[in-house]
Design an enzyme around this catalytic site. Structure first.
Site, PDB file in Angstrom:
ATOM      1  N   VAL A 210       0.894  -1.163   0.000  1.00 57.42           N
ATOM      2  CA  VAL A 210       0.000   0.000   0.000  1.00 57.42           C
ATOM      3  C   VAL A 210       0.927   1.206   0.000  1.00 57.42           C
ATOM      4  CG1 VAL A 210      -1.756   1.300   1.238  1.00 57.42           C
ATOM      5  CG2 VAL A 210      -1.856  -1.194   1.201  1.00 57.42           C
ATOM      6  N   PRO A 211       1.076   1.873  -1.139  1.00 59.67           N
ATOM      7  CA  PRO A 211       2.200   2.801  -1.339  1.00 59.67           C
ATOM      8  C   PRO A 211       2.037   4.149  -0.642  1.00 59.67           C
ATOM      9  CG  PRO A 211       0.810   2.781  -3.282  1.00 59.67           C
ATOM     10  CD  PRO A 211       0.239   1.744  -2.342  1.00 59.67           C
ATOM     11  N   CYS A 212       2.144   4.147   0.679  1.00 58.66           N
ATOM     12  CA  CYS A 212       2.092   5.414   1.402  1.00 58.66           C
ATOM     13  C   CYS A 212       3.295   6.288   1.060  1.00 58.66           C
ATOM     14  CB  CYS A 212       2.001   5.179   2.905  1.00 58.66           C
ATOM     15  SG  CYS A 212       3.304   4.132   3.583  1.00 58.66           S
ATOM     16  N   HIS A 213       4.354   5.681   0.476  1.00 65.32           N
ATOM     17  CA  HIS A 213       5.505   6.481   0.059  1.00 65.32           C
ATOM     18  C   HIS A 213       5.154   7.390  -1.120  1.00 65.32           C
ATOM     19  CE1 HIS A 213       5.672   2.731  -2.317  1.00 65.32           C
ATOM     20  NE2 HIS A 213       6.116   3.500  -3.296  1.00 65.32           N
ATOM     21  N   ARG A 214       4.022   7.166  -1.773  1.00 65.66           N
ATOM     22  CA  ARG A 214       3.582   8.021  -2.882  1.00 65.66           C
ATOM     23  C   ARG A 214       2.691   9.159  -2.414  1.00 65.66           C
ATOM     24  NH1 ARG A 214       1.783   2.871  -6.546  1.00 65.66           N
ATOM     25  NH2 ARG A 214       3.840   1.863  -6.624  1.00 65.66           N
TER      26      ARG A 214
END
Length: 250
Positions: A210-214
C-alpha cells in the site's frame, strides 16, 4: 455520517492512548459534523438519562463474556506467520495469514523479538515465525517487477472503514507519481480529513504494497516516512519518479 478525527481518536484509544476531556470538548466545538450529530442525539440522551436505573440480570454478564470469547477465539485462534524475505531495498519482515499479507516492515537491524512484539501490537494478535510460502514470494517478486499491488492479496479486514478507504485510494496512485494527503481526503469523501489521512498512512501496516511512500504534503514535499525520507526518495526514484513534477502531481 462519520467524523474522521473521531475515528482516528478511537484508533488511538485502542492503542492505549486515553483522550483528555478537554481535547474531546475542543474537537466538538470546532467540528460541524460532530455538532450536528450531538444536536440530533441530545434529546435522545436526555430522555435516556431520565429513565430509572435497571440492574441487568446476573445471568447476562457470563453469557456476554462467553460470546466475546467465542467470537474472538474463532477469529484469532490461528496466529499470523512472519517471515524474513529479501528484496531490492533490503530485508523485509512479512506477516501473512490464509487470507493475505497482513504486515510488511523493513528490517532496520532490530532484534527479531522486538520486531515480533511490534507486529503483534500493531495487528493486535499473535504472530509466529515461519518460512514464507511461495505465494508470498511470488506477490513480492511481482511487486518489485511492476510496482503494482494485487489488492486481493492483502489482509486489511482489521482496519477501520476510514483506513481501508484511504489505503484503497493510495493503491490507485500510479508508480512513479505522488498525490497529497488532501487529495486522498477529497477522493474518499472527507475533504477536511487530510490530517486523519496522514495518521492512517503513518499507521499503514502494509508499507510498499500500500504505497504510502507516494503520498506527500500539500506543497509537494515528501514530508515524512516511517523508514526515513532518504528511503522514501529512493523507492520513488526506483519507480521512475521525477521530482520536478512533484508540485503538479501532488
Amino acid at each position: 455520517m462519520r467524523c474522521c478525527d473521531v475515528e482516528a481518536l478511537w484508533d488511538e484509544m485502542r492503542e492505549g492512548v486515553e483522550p483528555k476531556r478537554e481535547h474531546v470538548l475542543a474537537h466538538l466545538i470546532g467540528c460541524p459534523t460532530c455538532q450536528e450529530l450531538y444536536r440530533e442525539y441530545e434529546g435522545v440522551a436526555y430522555c435516556l438519562s431520565c429513565l430509572p436505573v435497571v440492574e441487568p440480570p446476573t445471568s447476562l454478564v457470563p453469557k456476554i463474556l462467553d460470546h466475546i470469547k467465542t467470537v474472538r477465539g474463532a477469529r484469532y485462534s490461528i496466529p499470523d506467520r512472519i517471515a524474513r524475505v529479501p528484496s531490492p531495498i533490503g530485508e523485509l519482515y512479512v506477516a501473512f495469514r490464509s487470507t493475505g499479507i497482513s504486515y510488511i516492515g523493513i528490517d532496520l537491524g532490530e532484534p527479531f523479538d522486538d520486531i515480533r512484539a511490534h507486529v503483534e501490537r500493531r495487528l493486535r494478535r499473535a504472530v509466529r515465525p515461519a518460512d514464507a510460502p511461495q505465494w508470498v514470494l511470488d506477490r513480492l517478486r511481482r511487486y518489485f517487477a511492476t510496482w503494482q499491488t494485487d489488492a486481493e492479496s492483502l489482509e486489511m479486514s482489521d482496519l477501520t472503514e476510514f483506513e481501508r478507504a484511504a489505503m484503497a485510494k493510495a493503491l490507485e496512485i500510479p508508480p512513479g507519481e505522488v498525490r497529497s494527503y488532501s487529495w486522498i481526503a477529497r477522493e474518499i469523501g472527507h475533504p477536511h480529513a487530510a490530517r486523519a489521512v496522514g495518521q492512517a498512512m503513518a499507521r499503514n501496516p502494509l508499507a510498499l504494497l500500500v504505497p504510502c511512500h507516494r503520498v506527500v504534503d500539500a506543497h509537494g514535499s515528501l514530508h515524512q516516512y516511517g523508514y526515513g525520507l532518504a528511503l522514501k526518495a529512493r523507492i520513488l526514484s526506483m519507480e521512475g519518479y521525477e521530482p520536478q513534477q512533484v508540485r503538479k502531481r501532488a
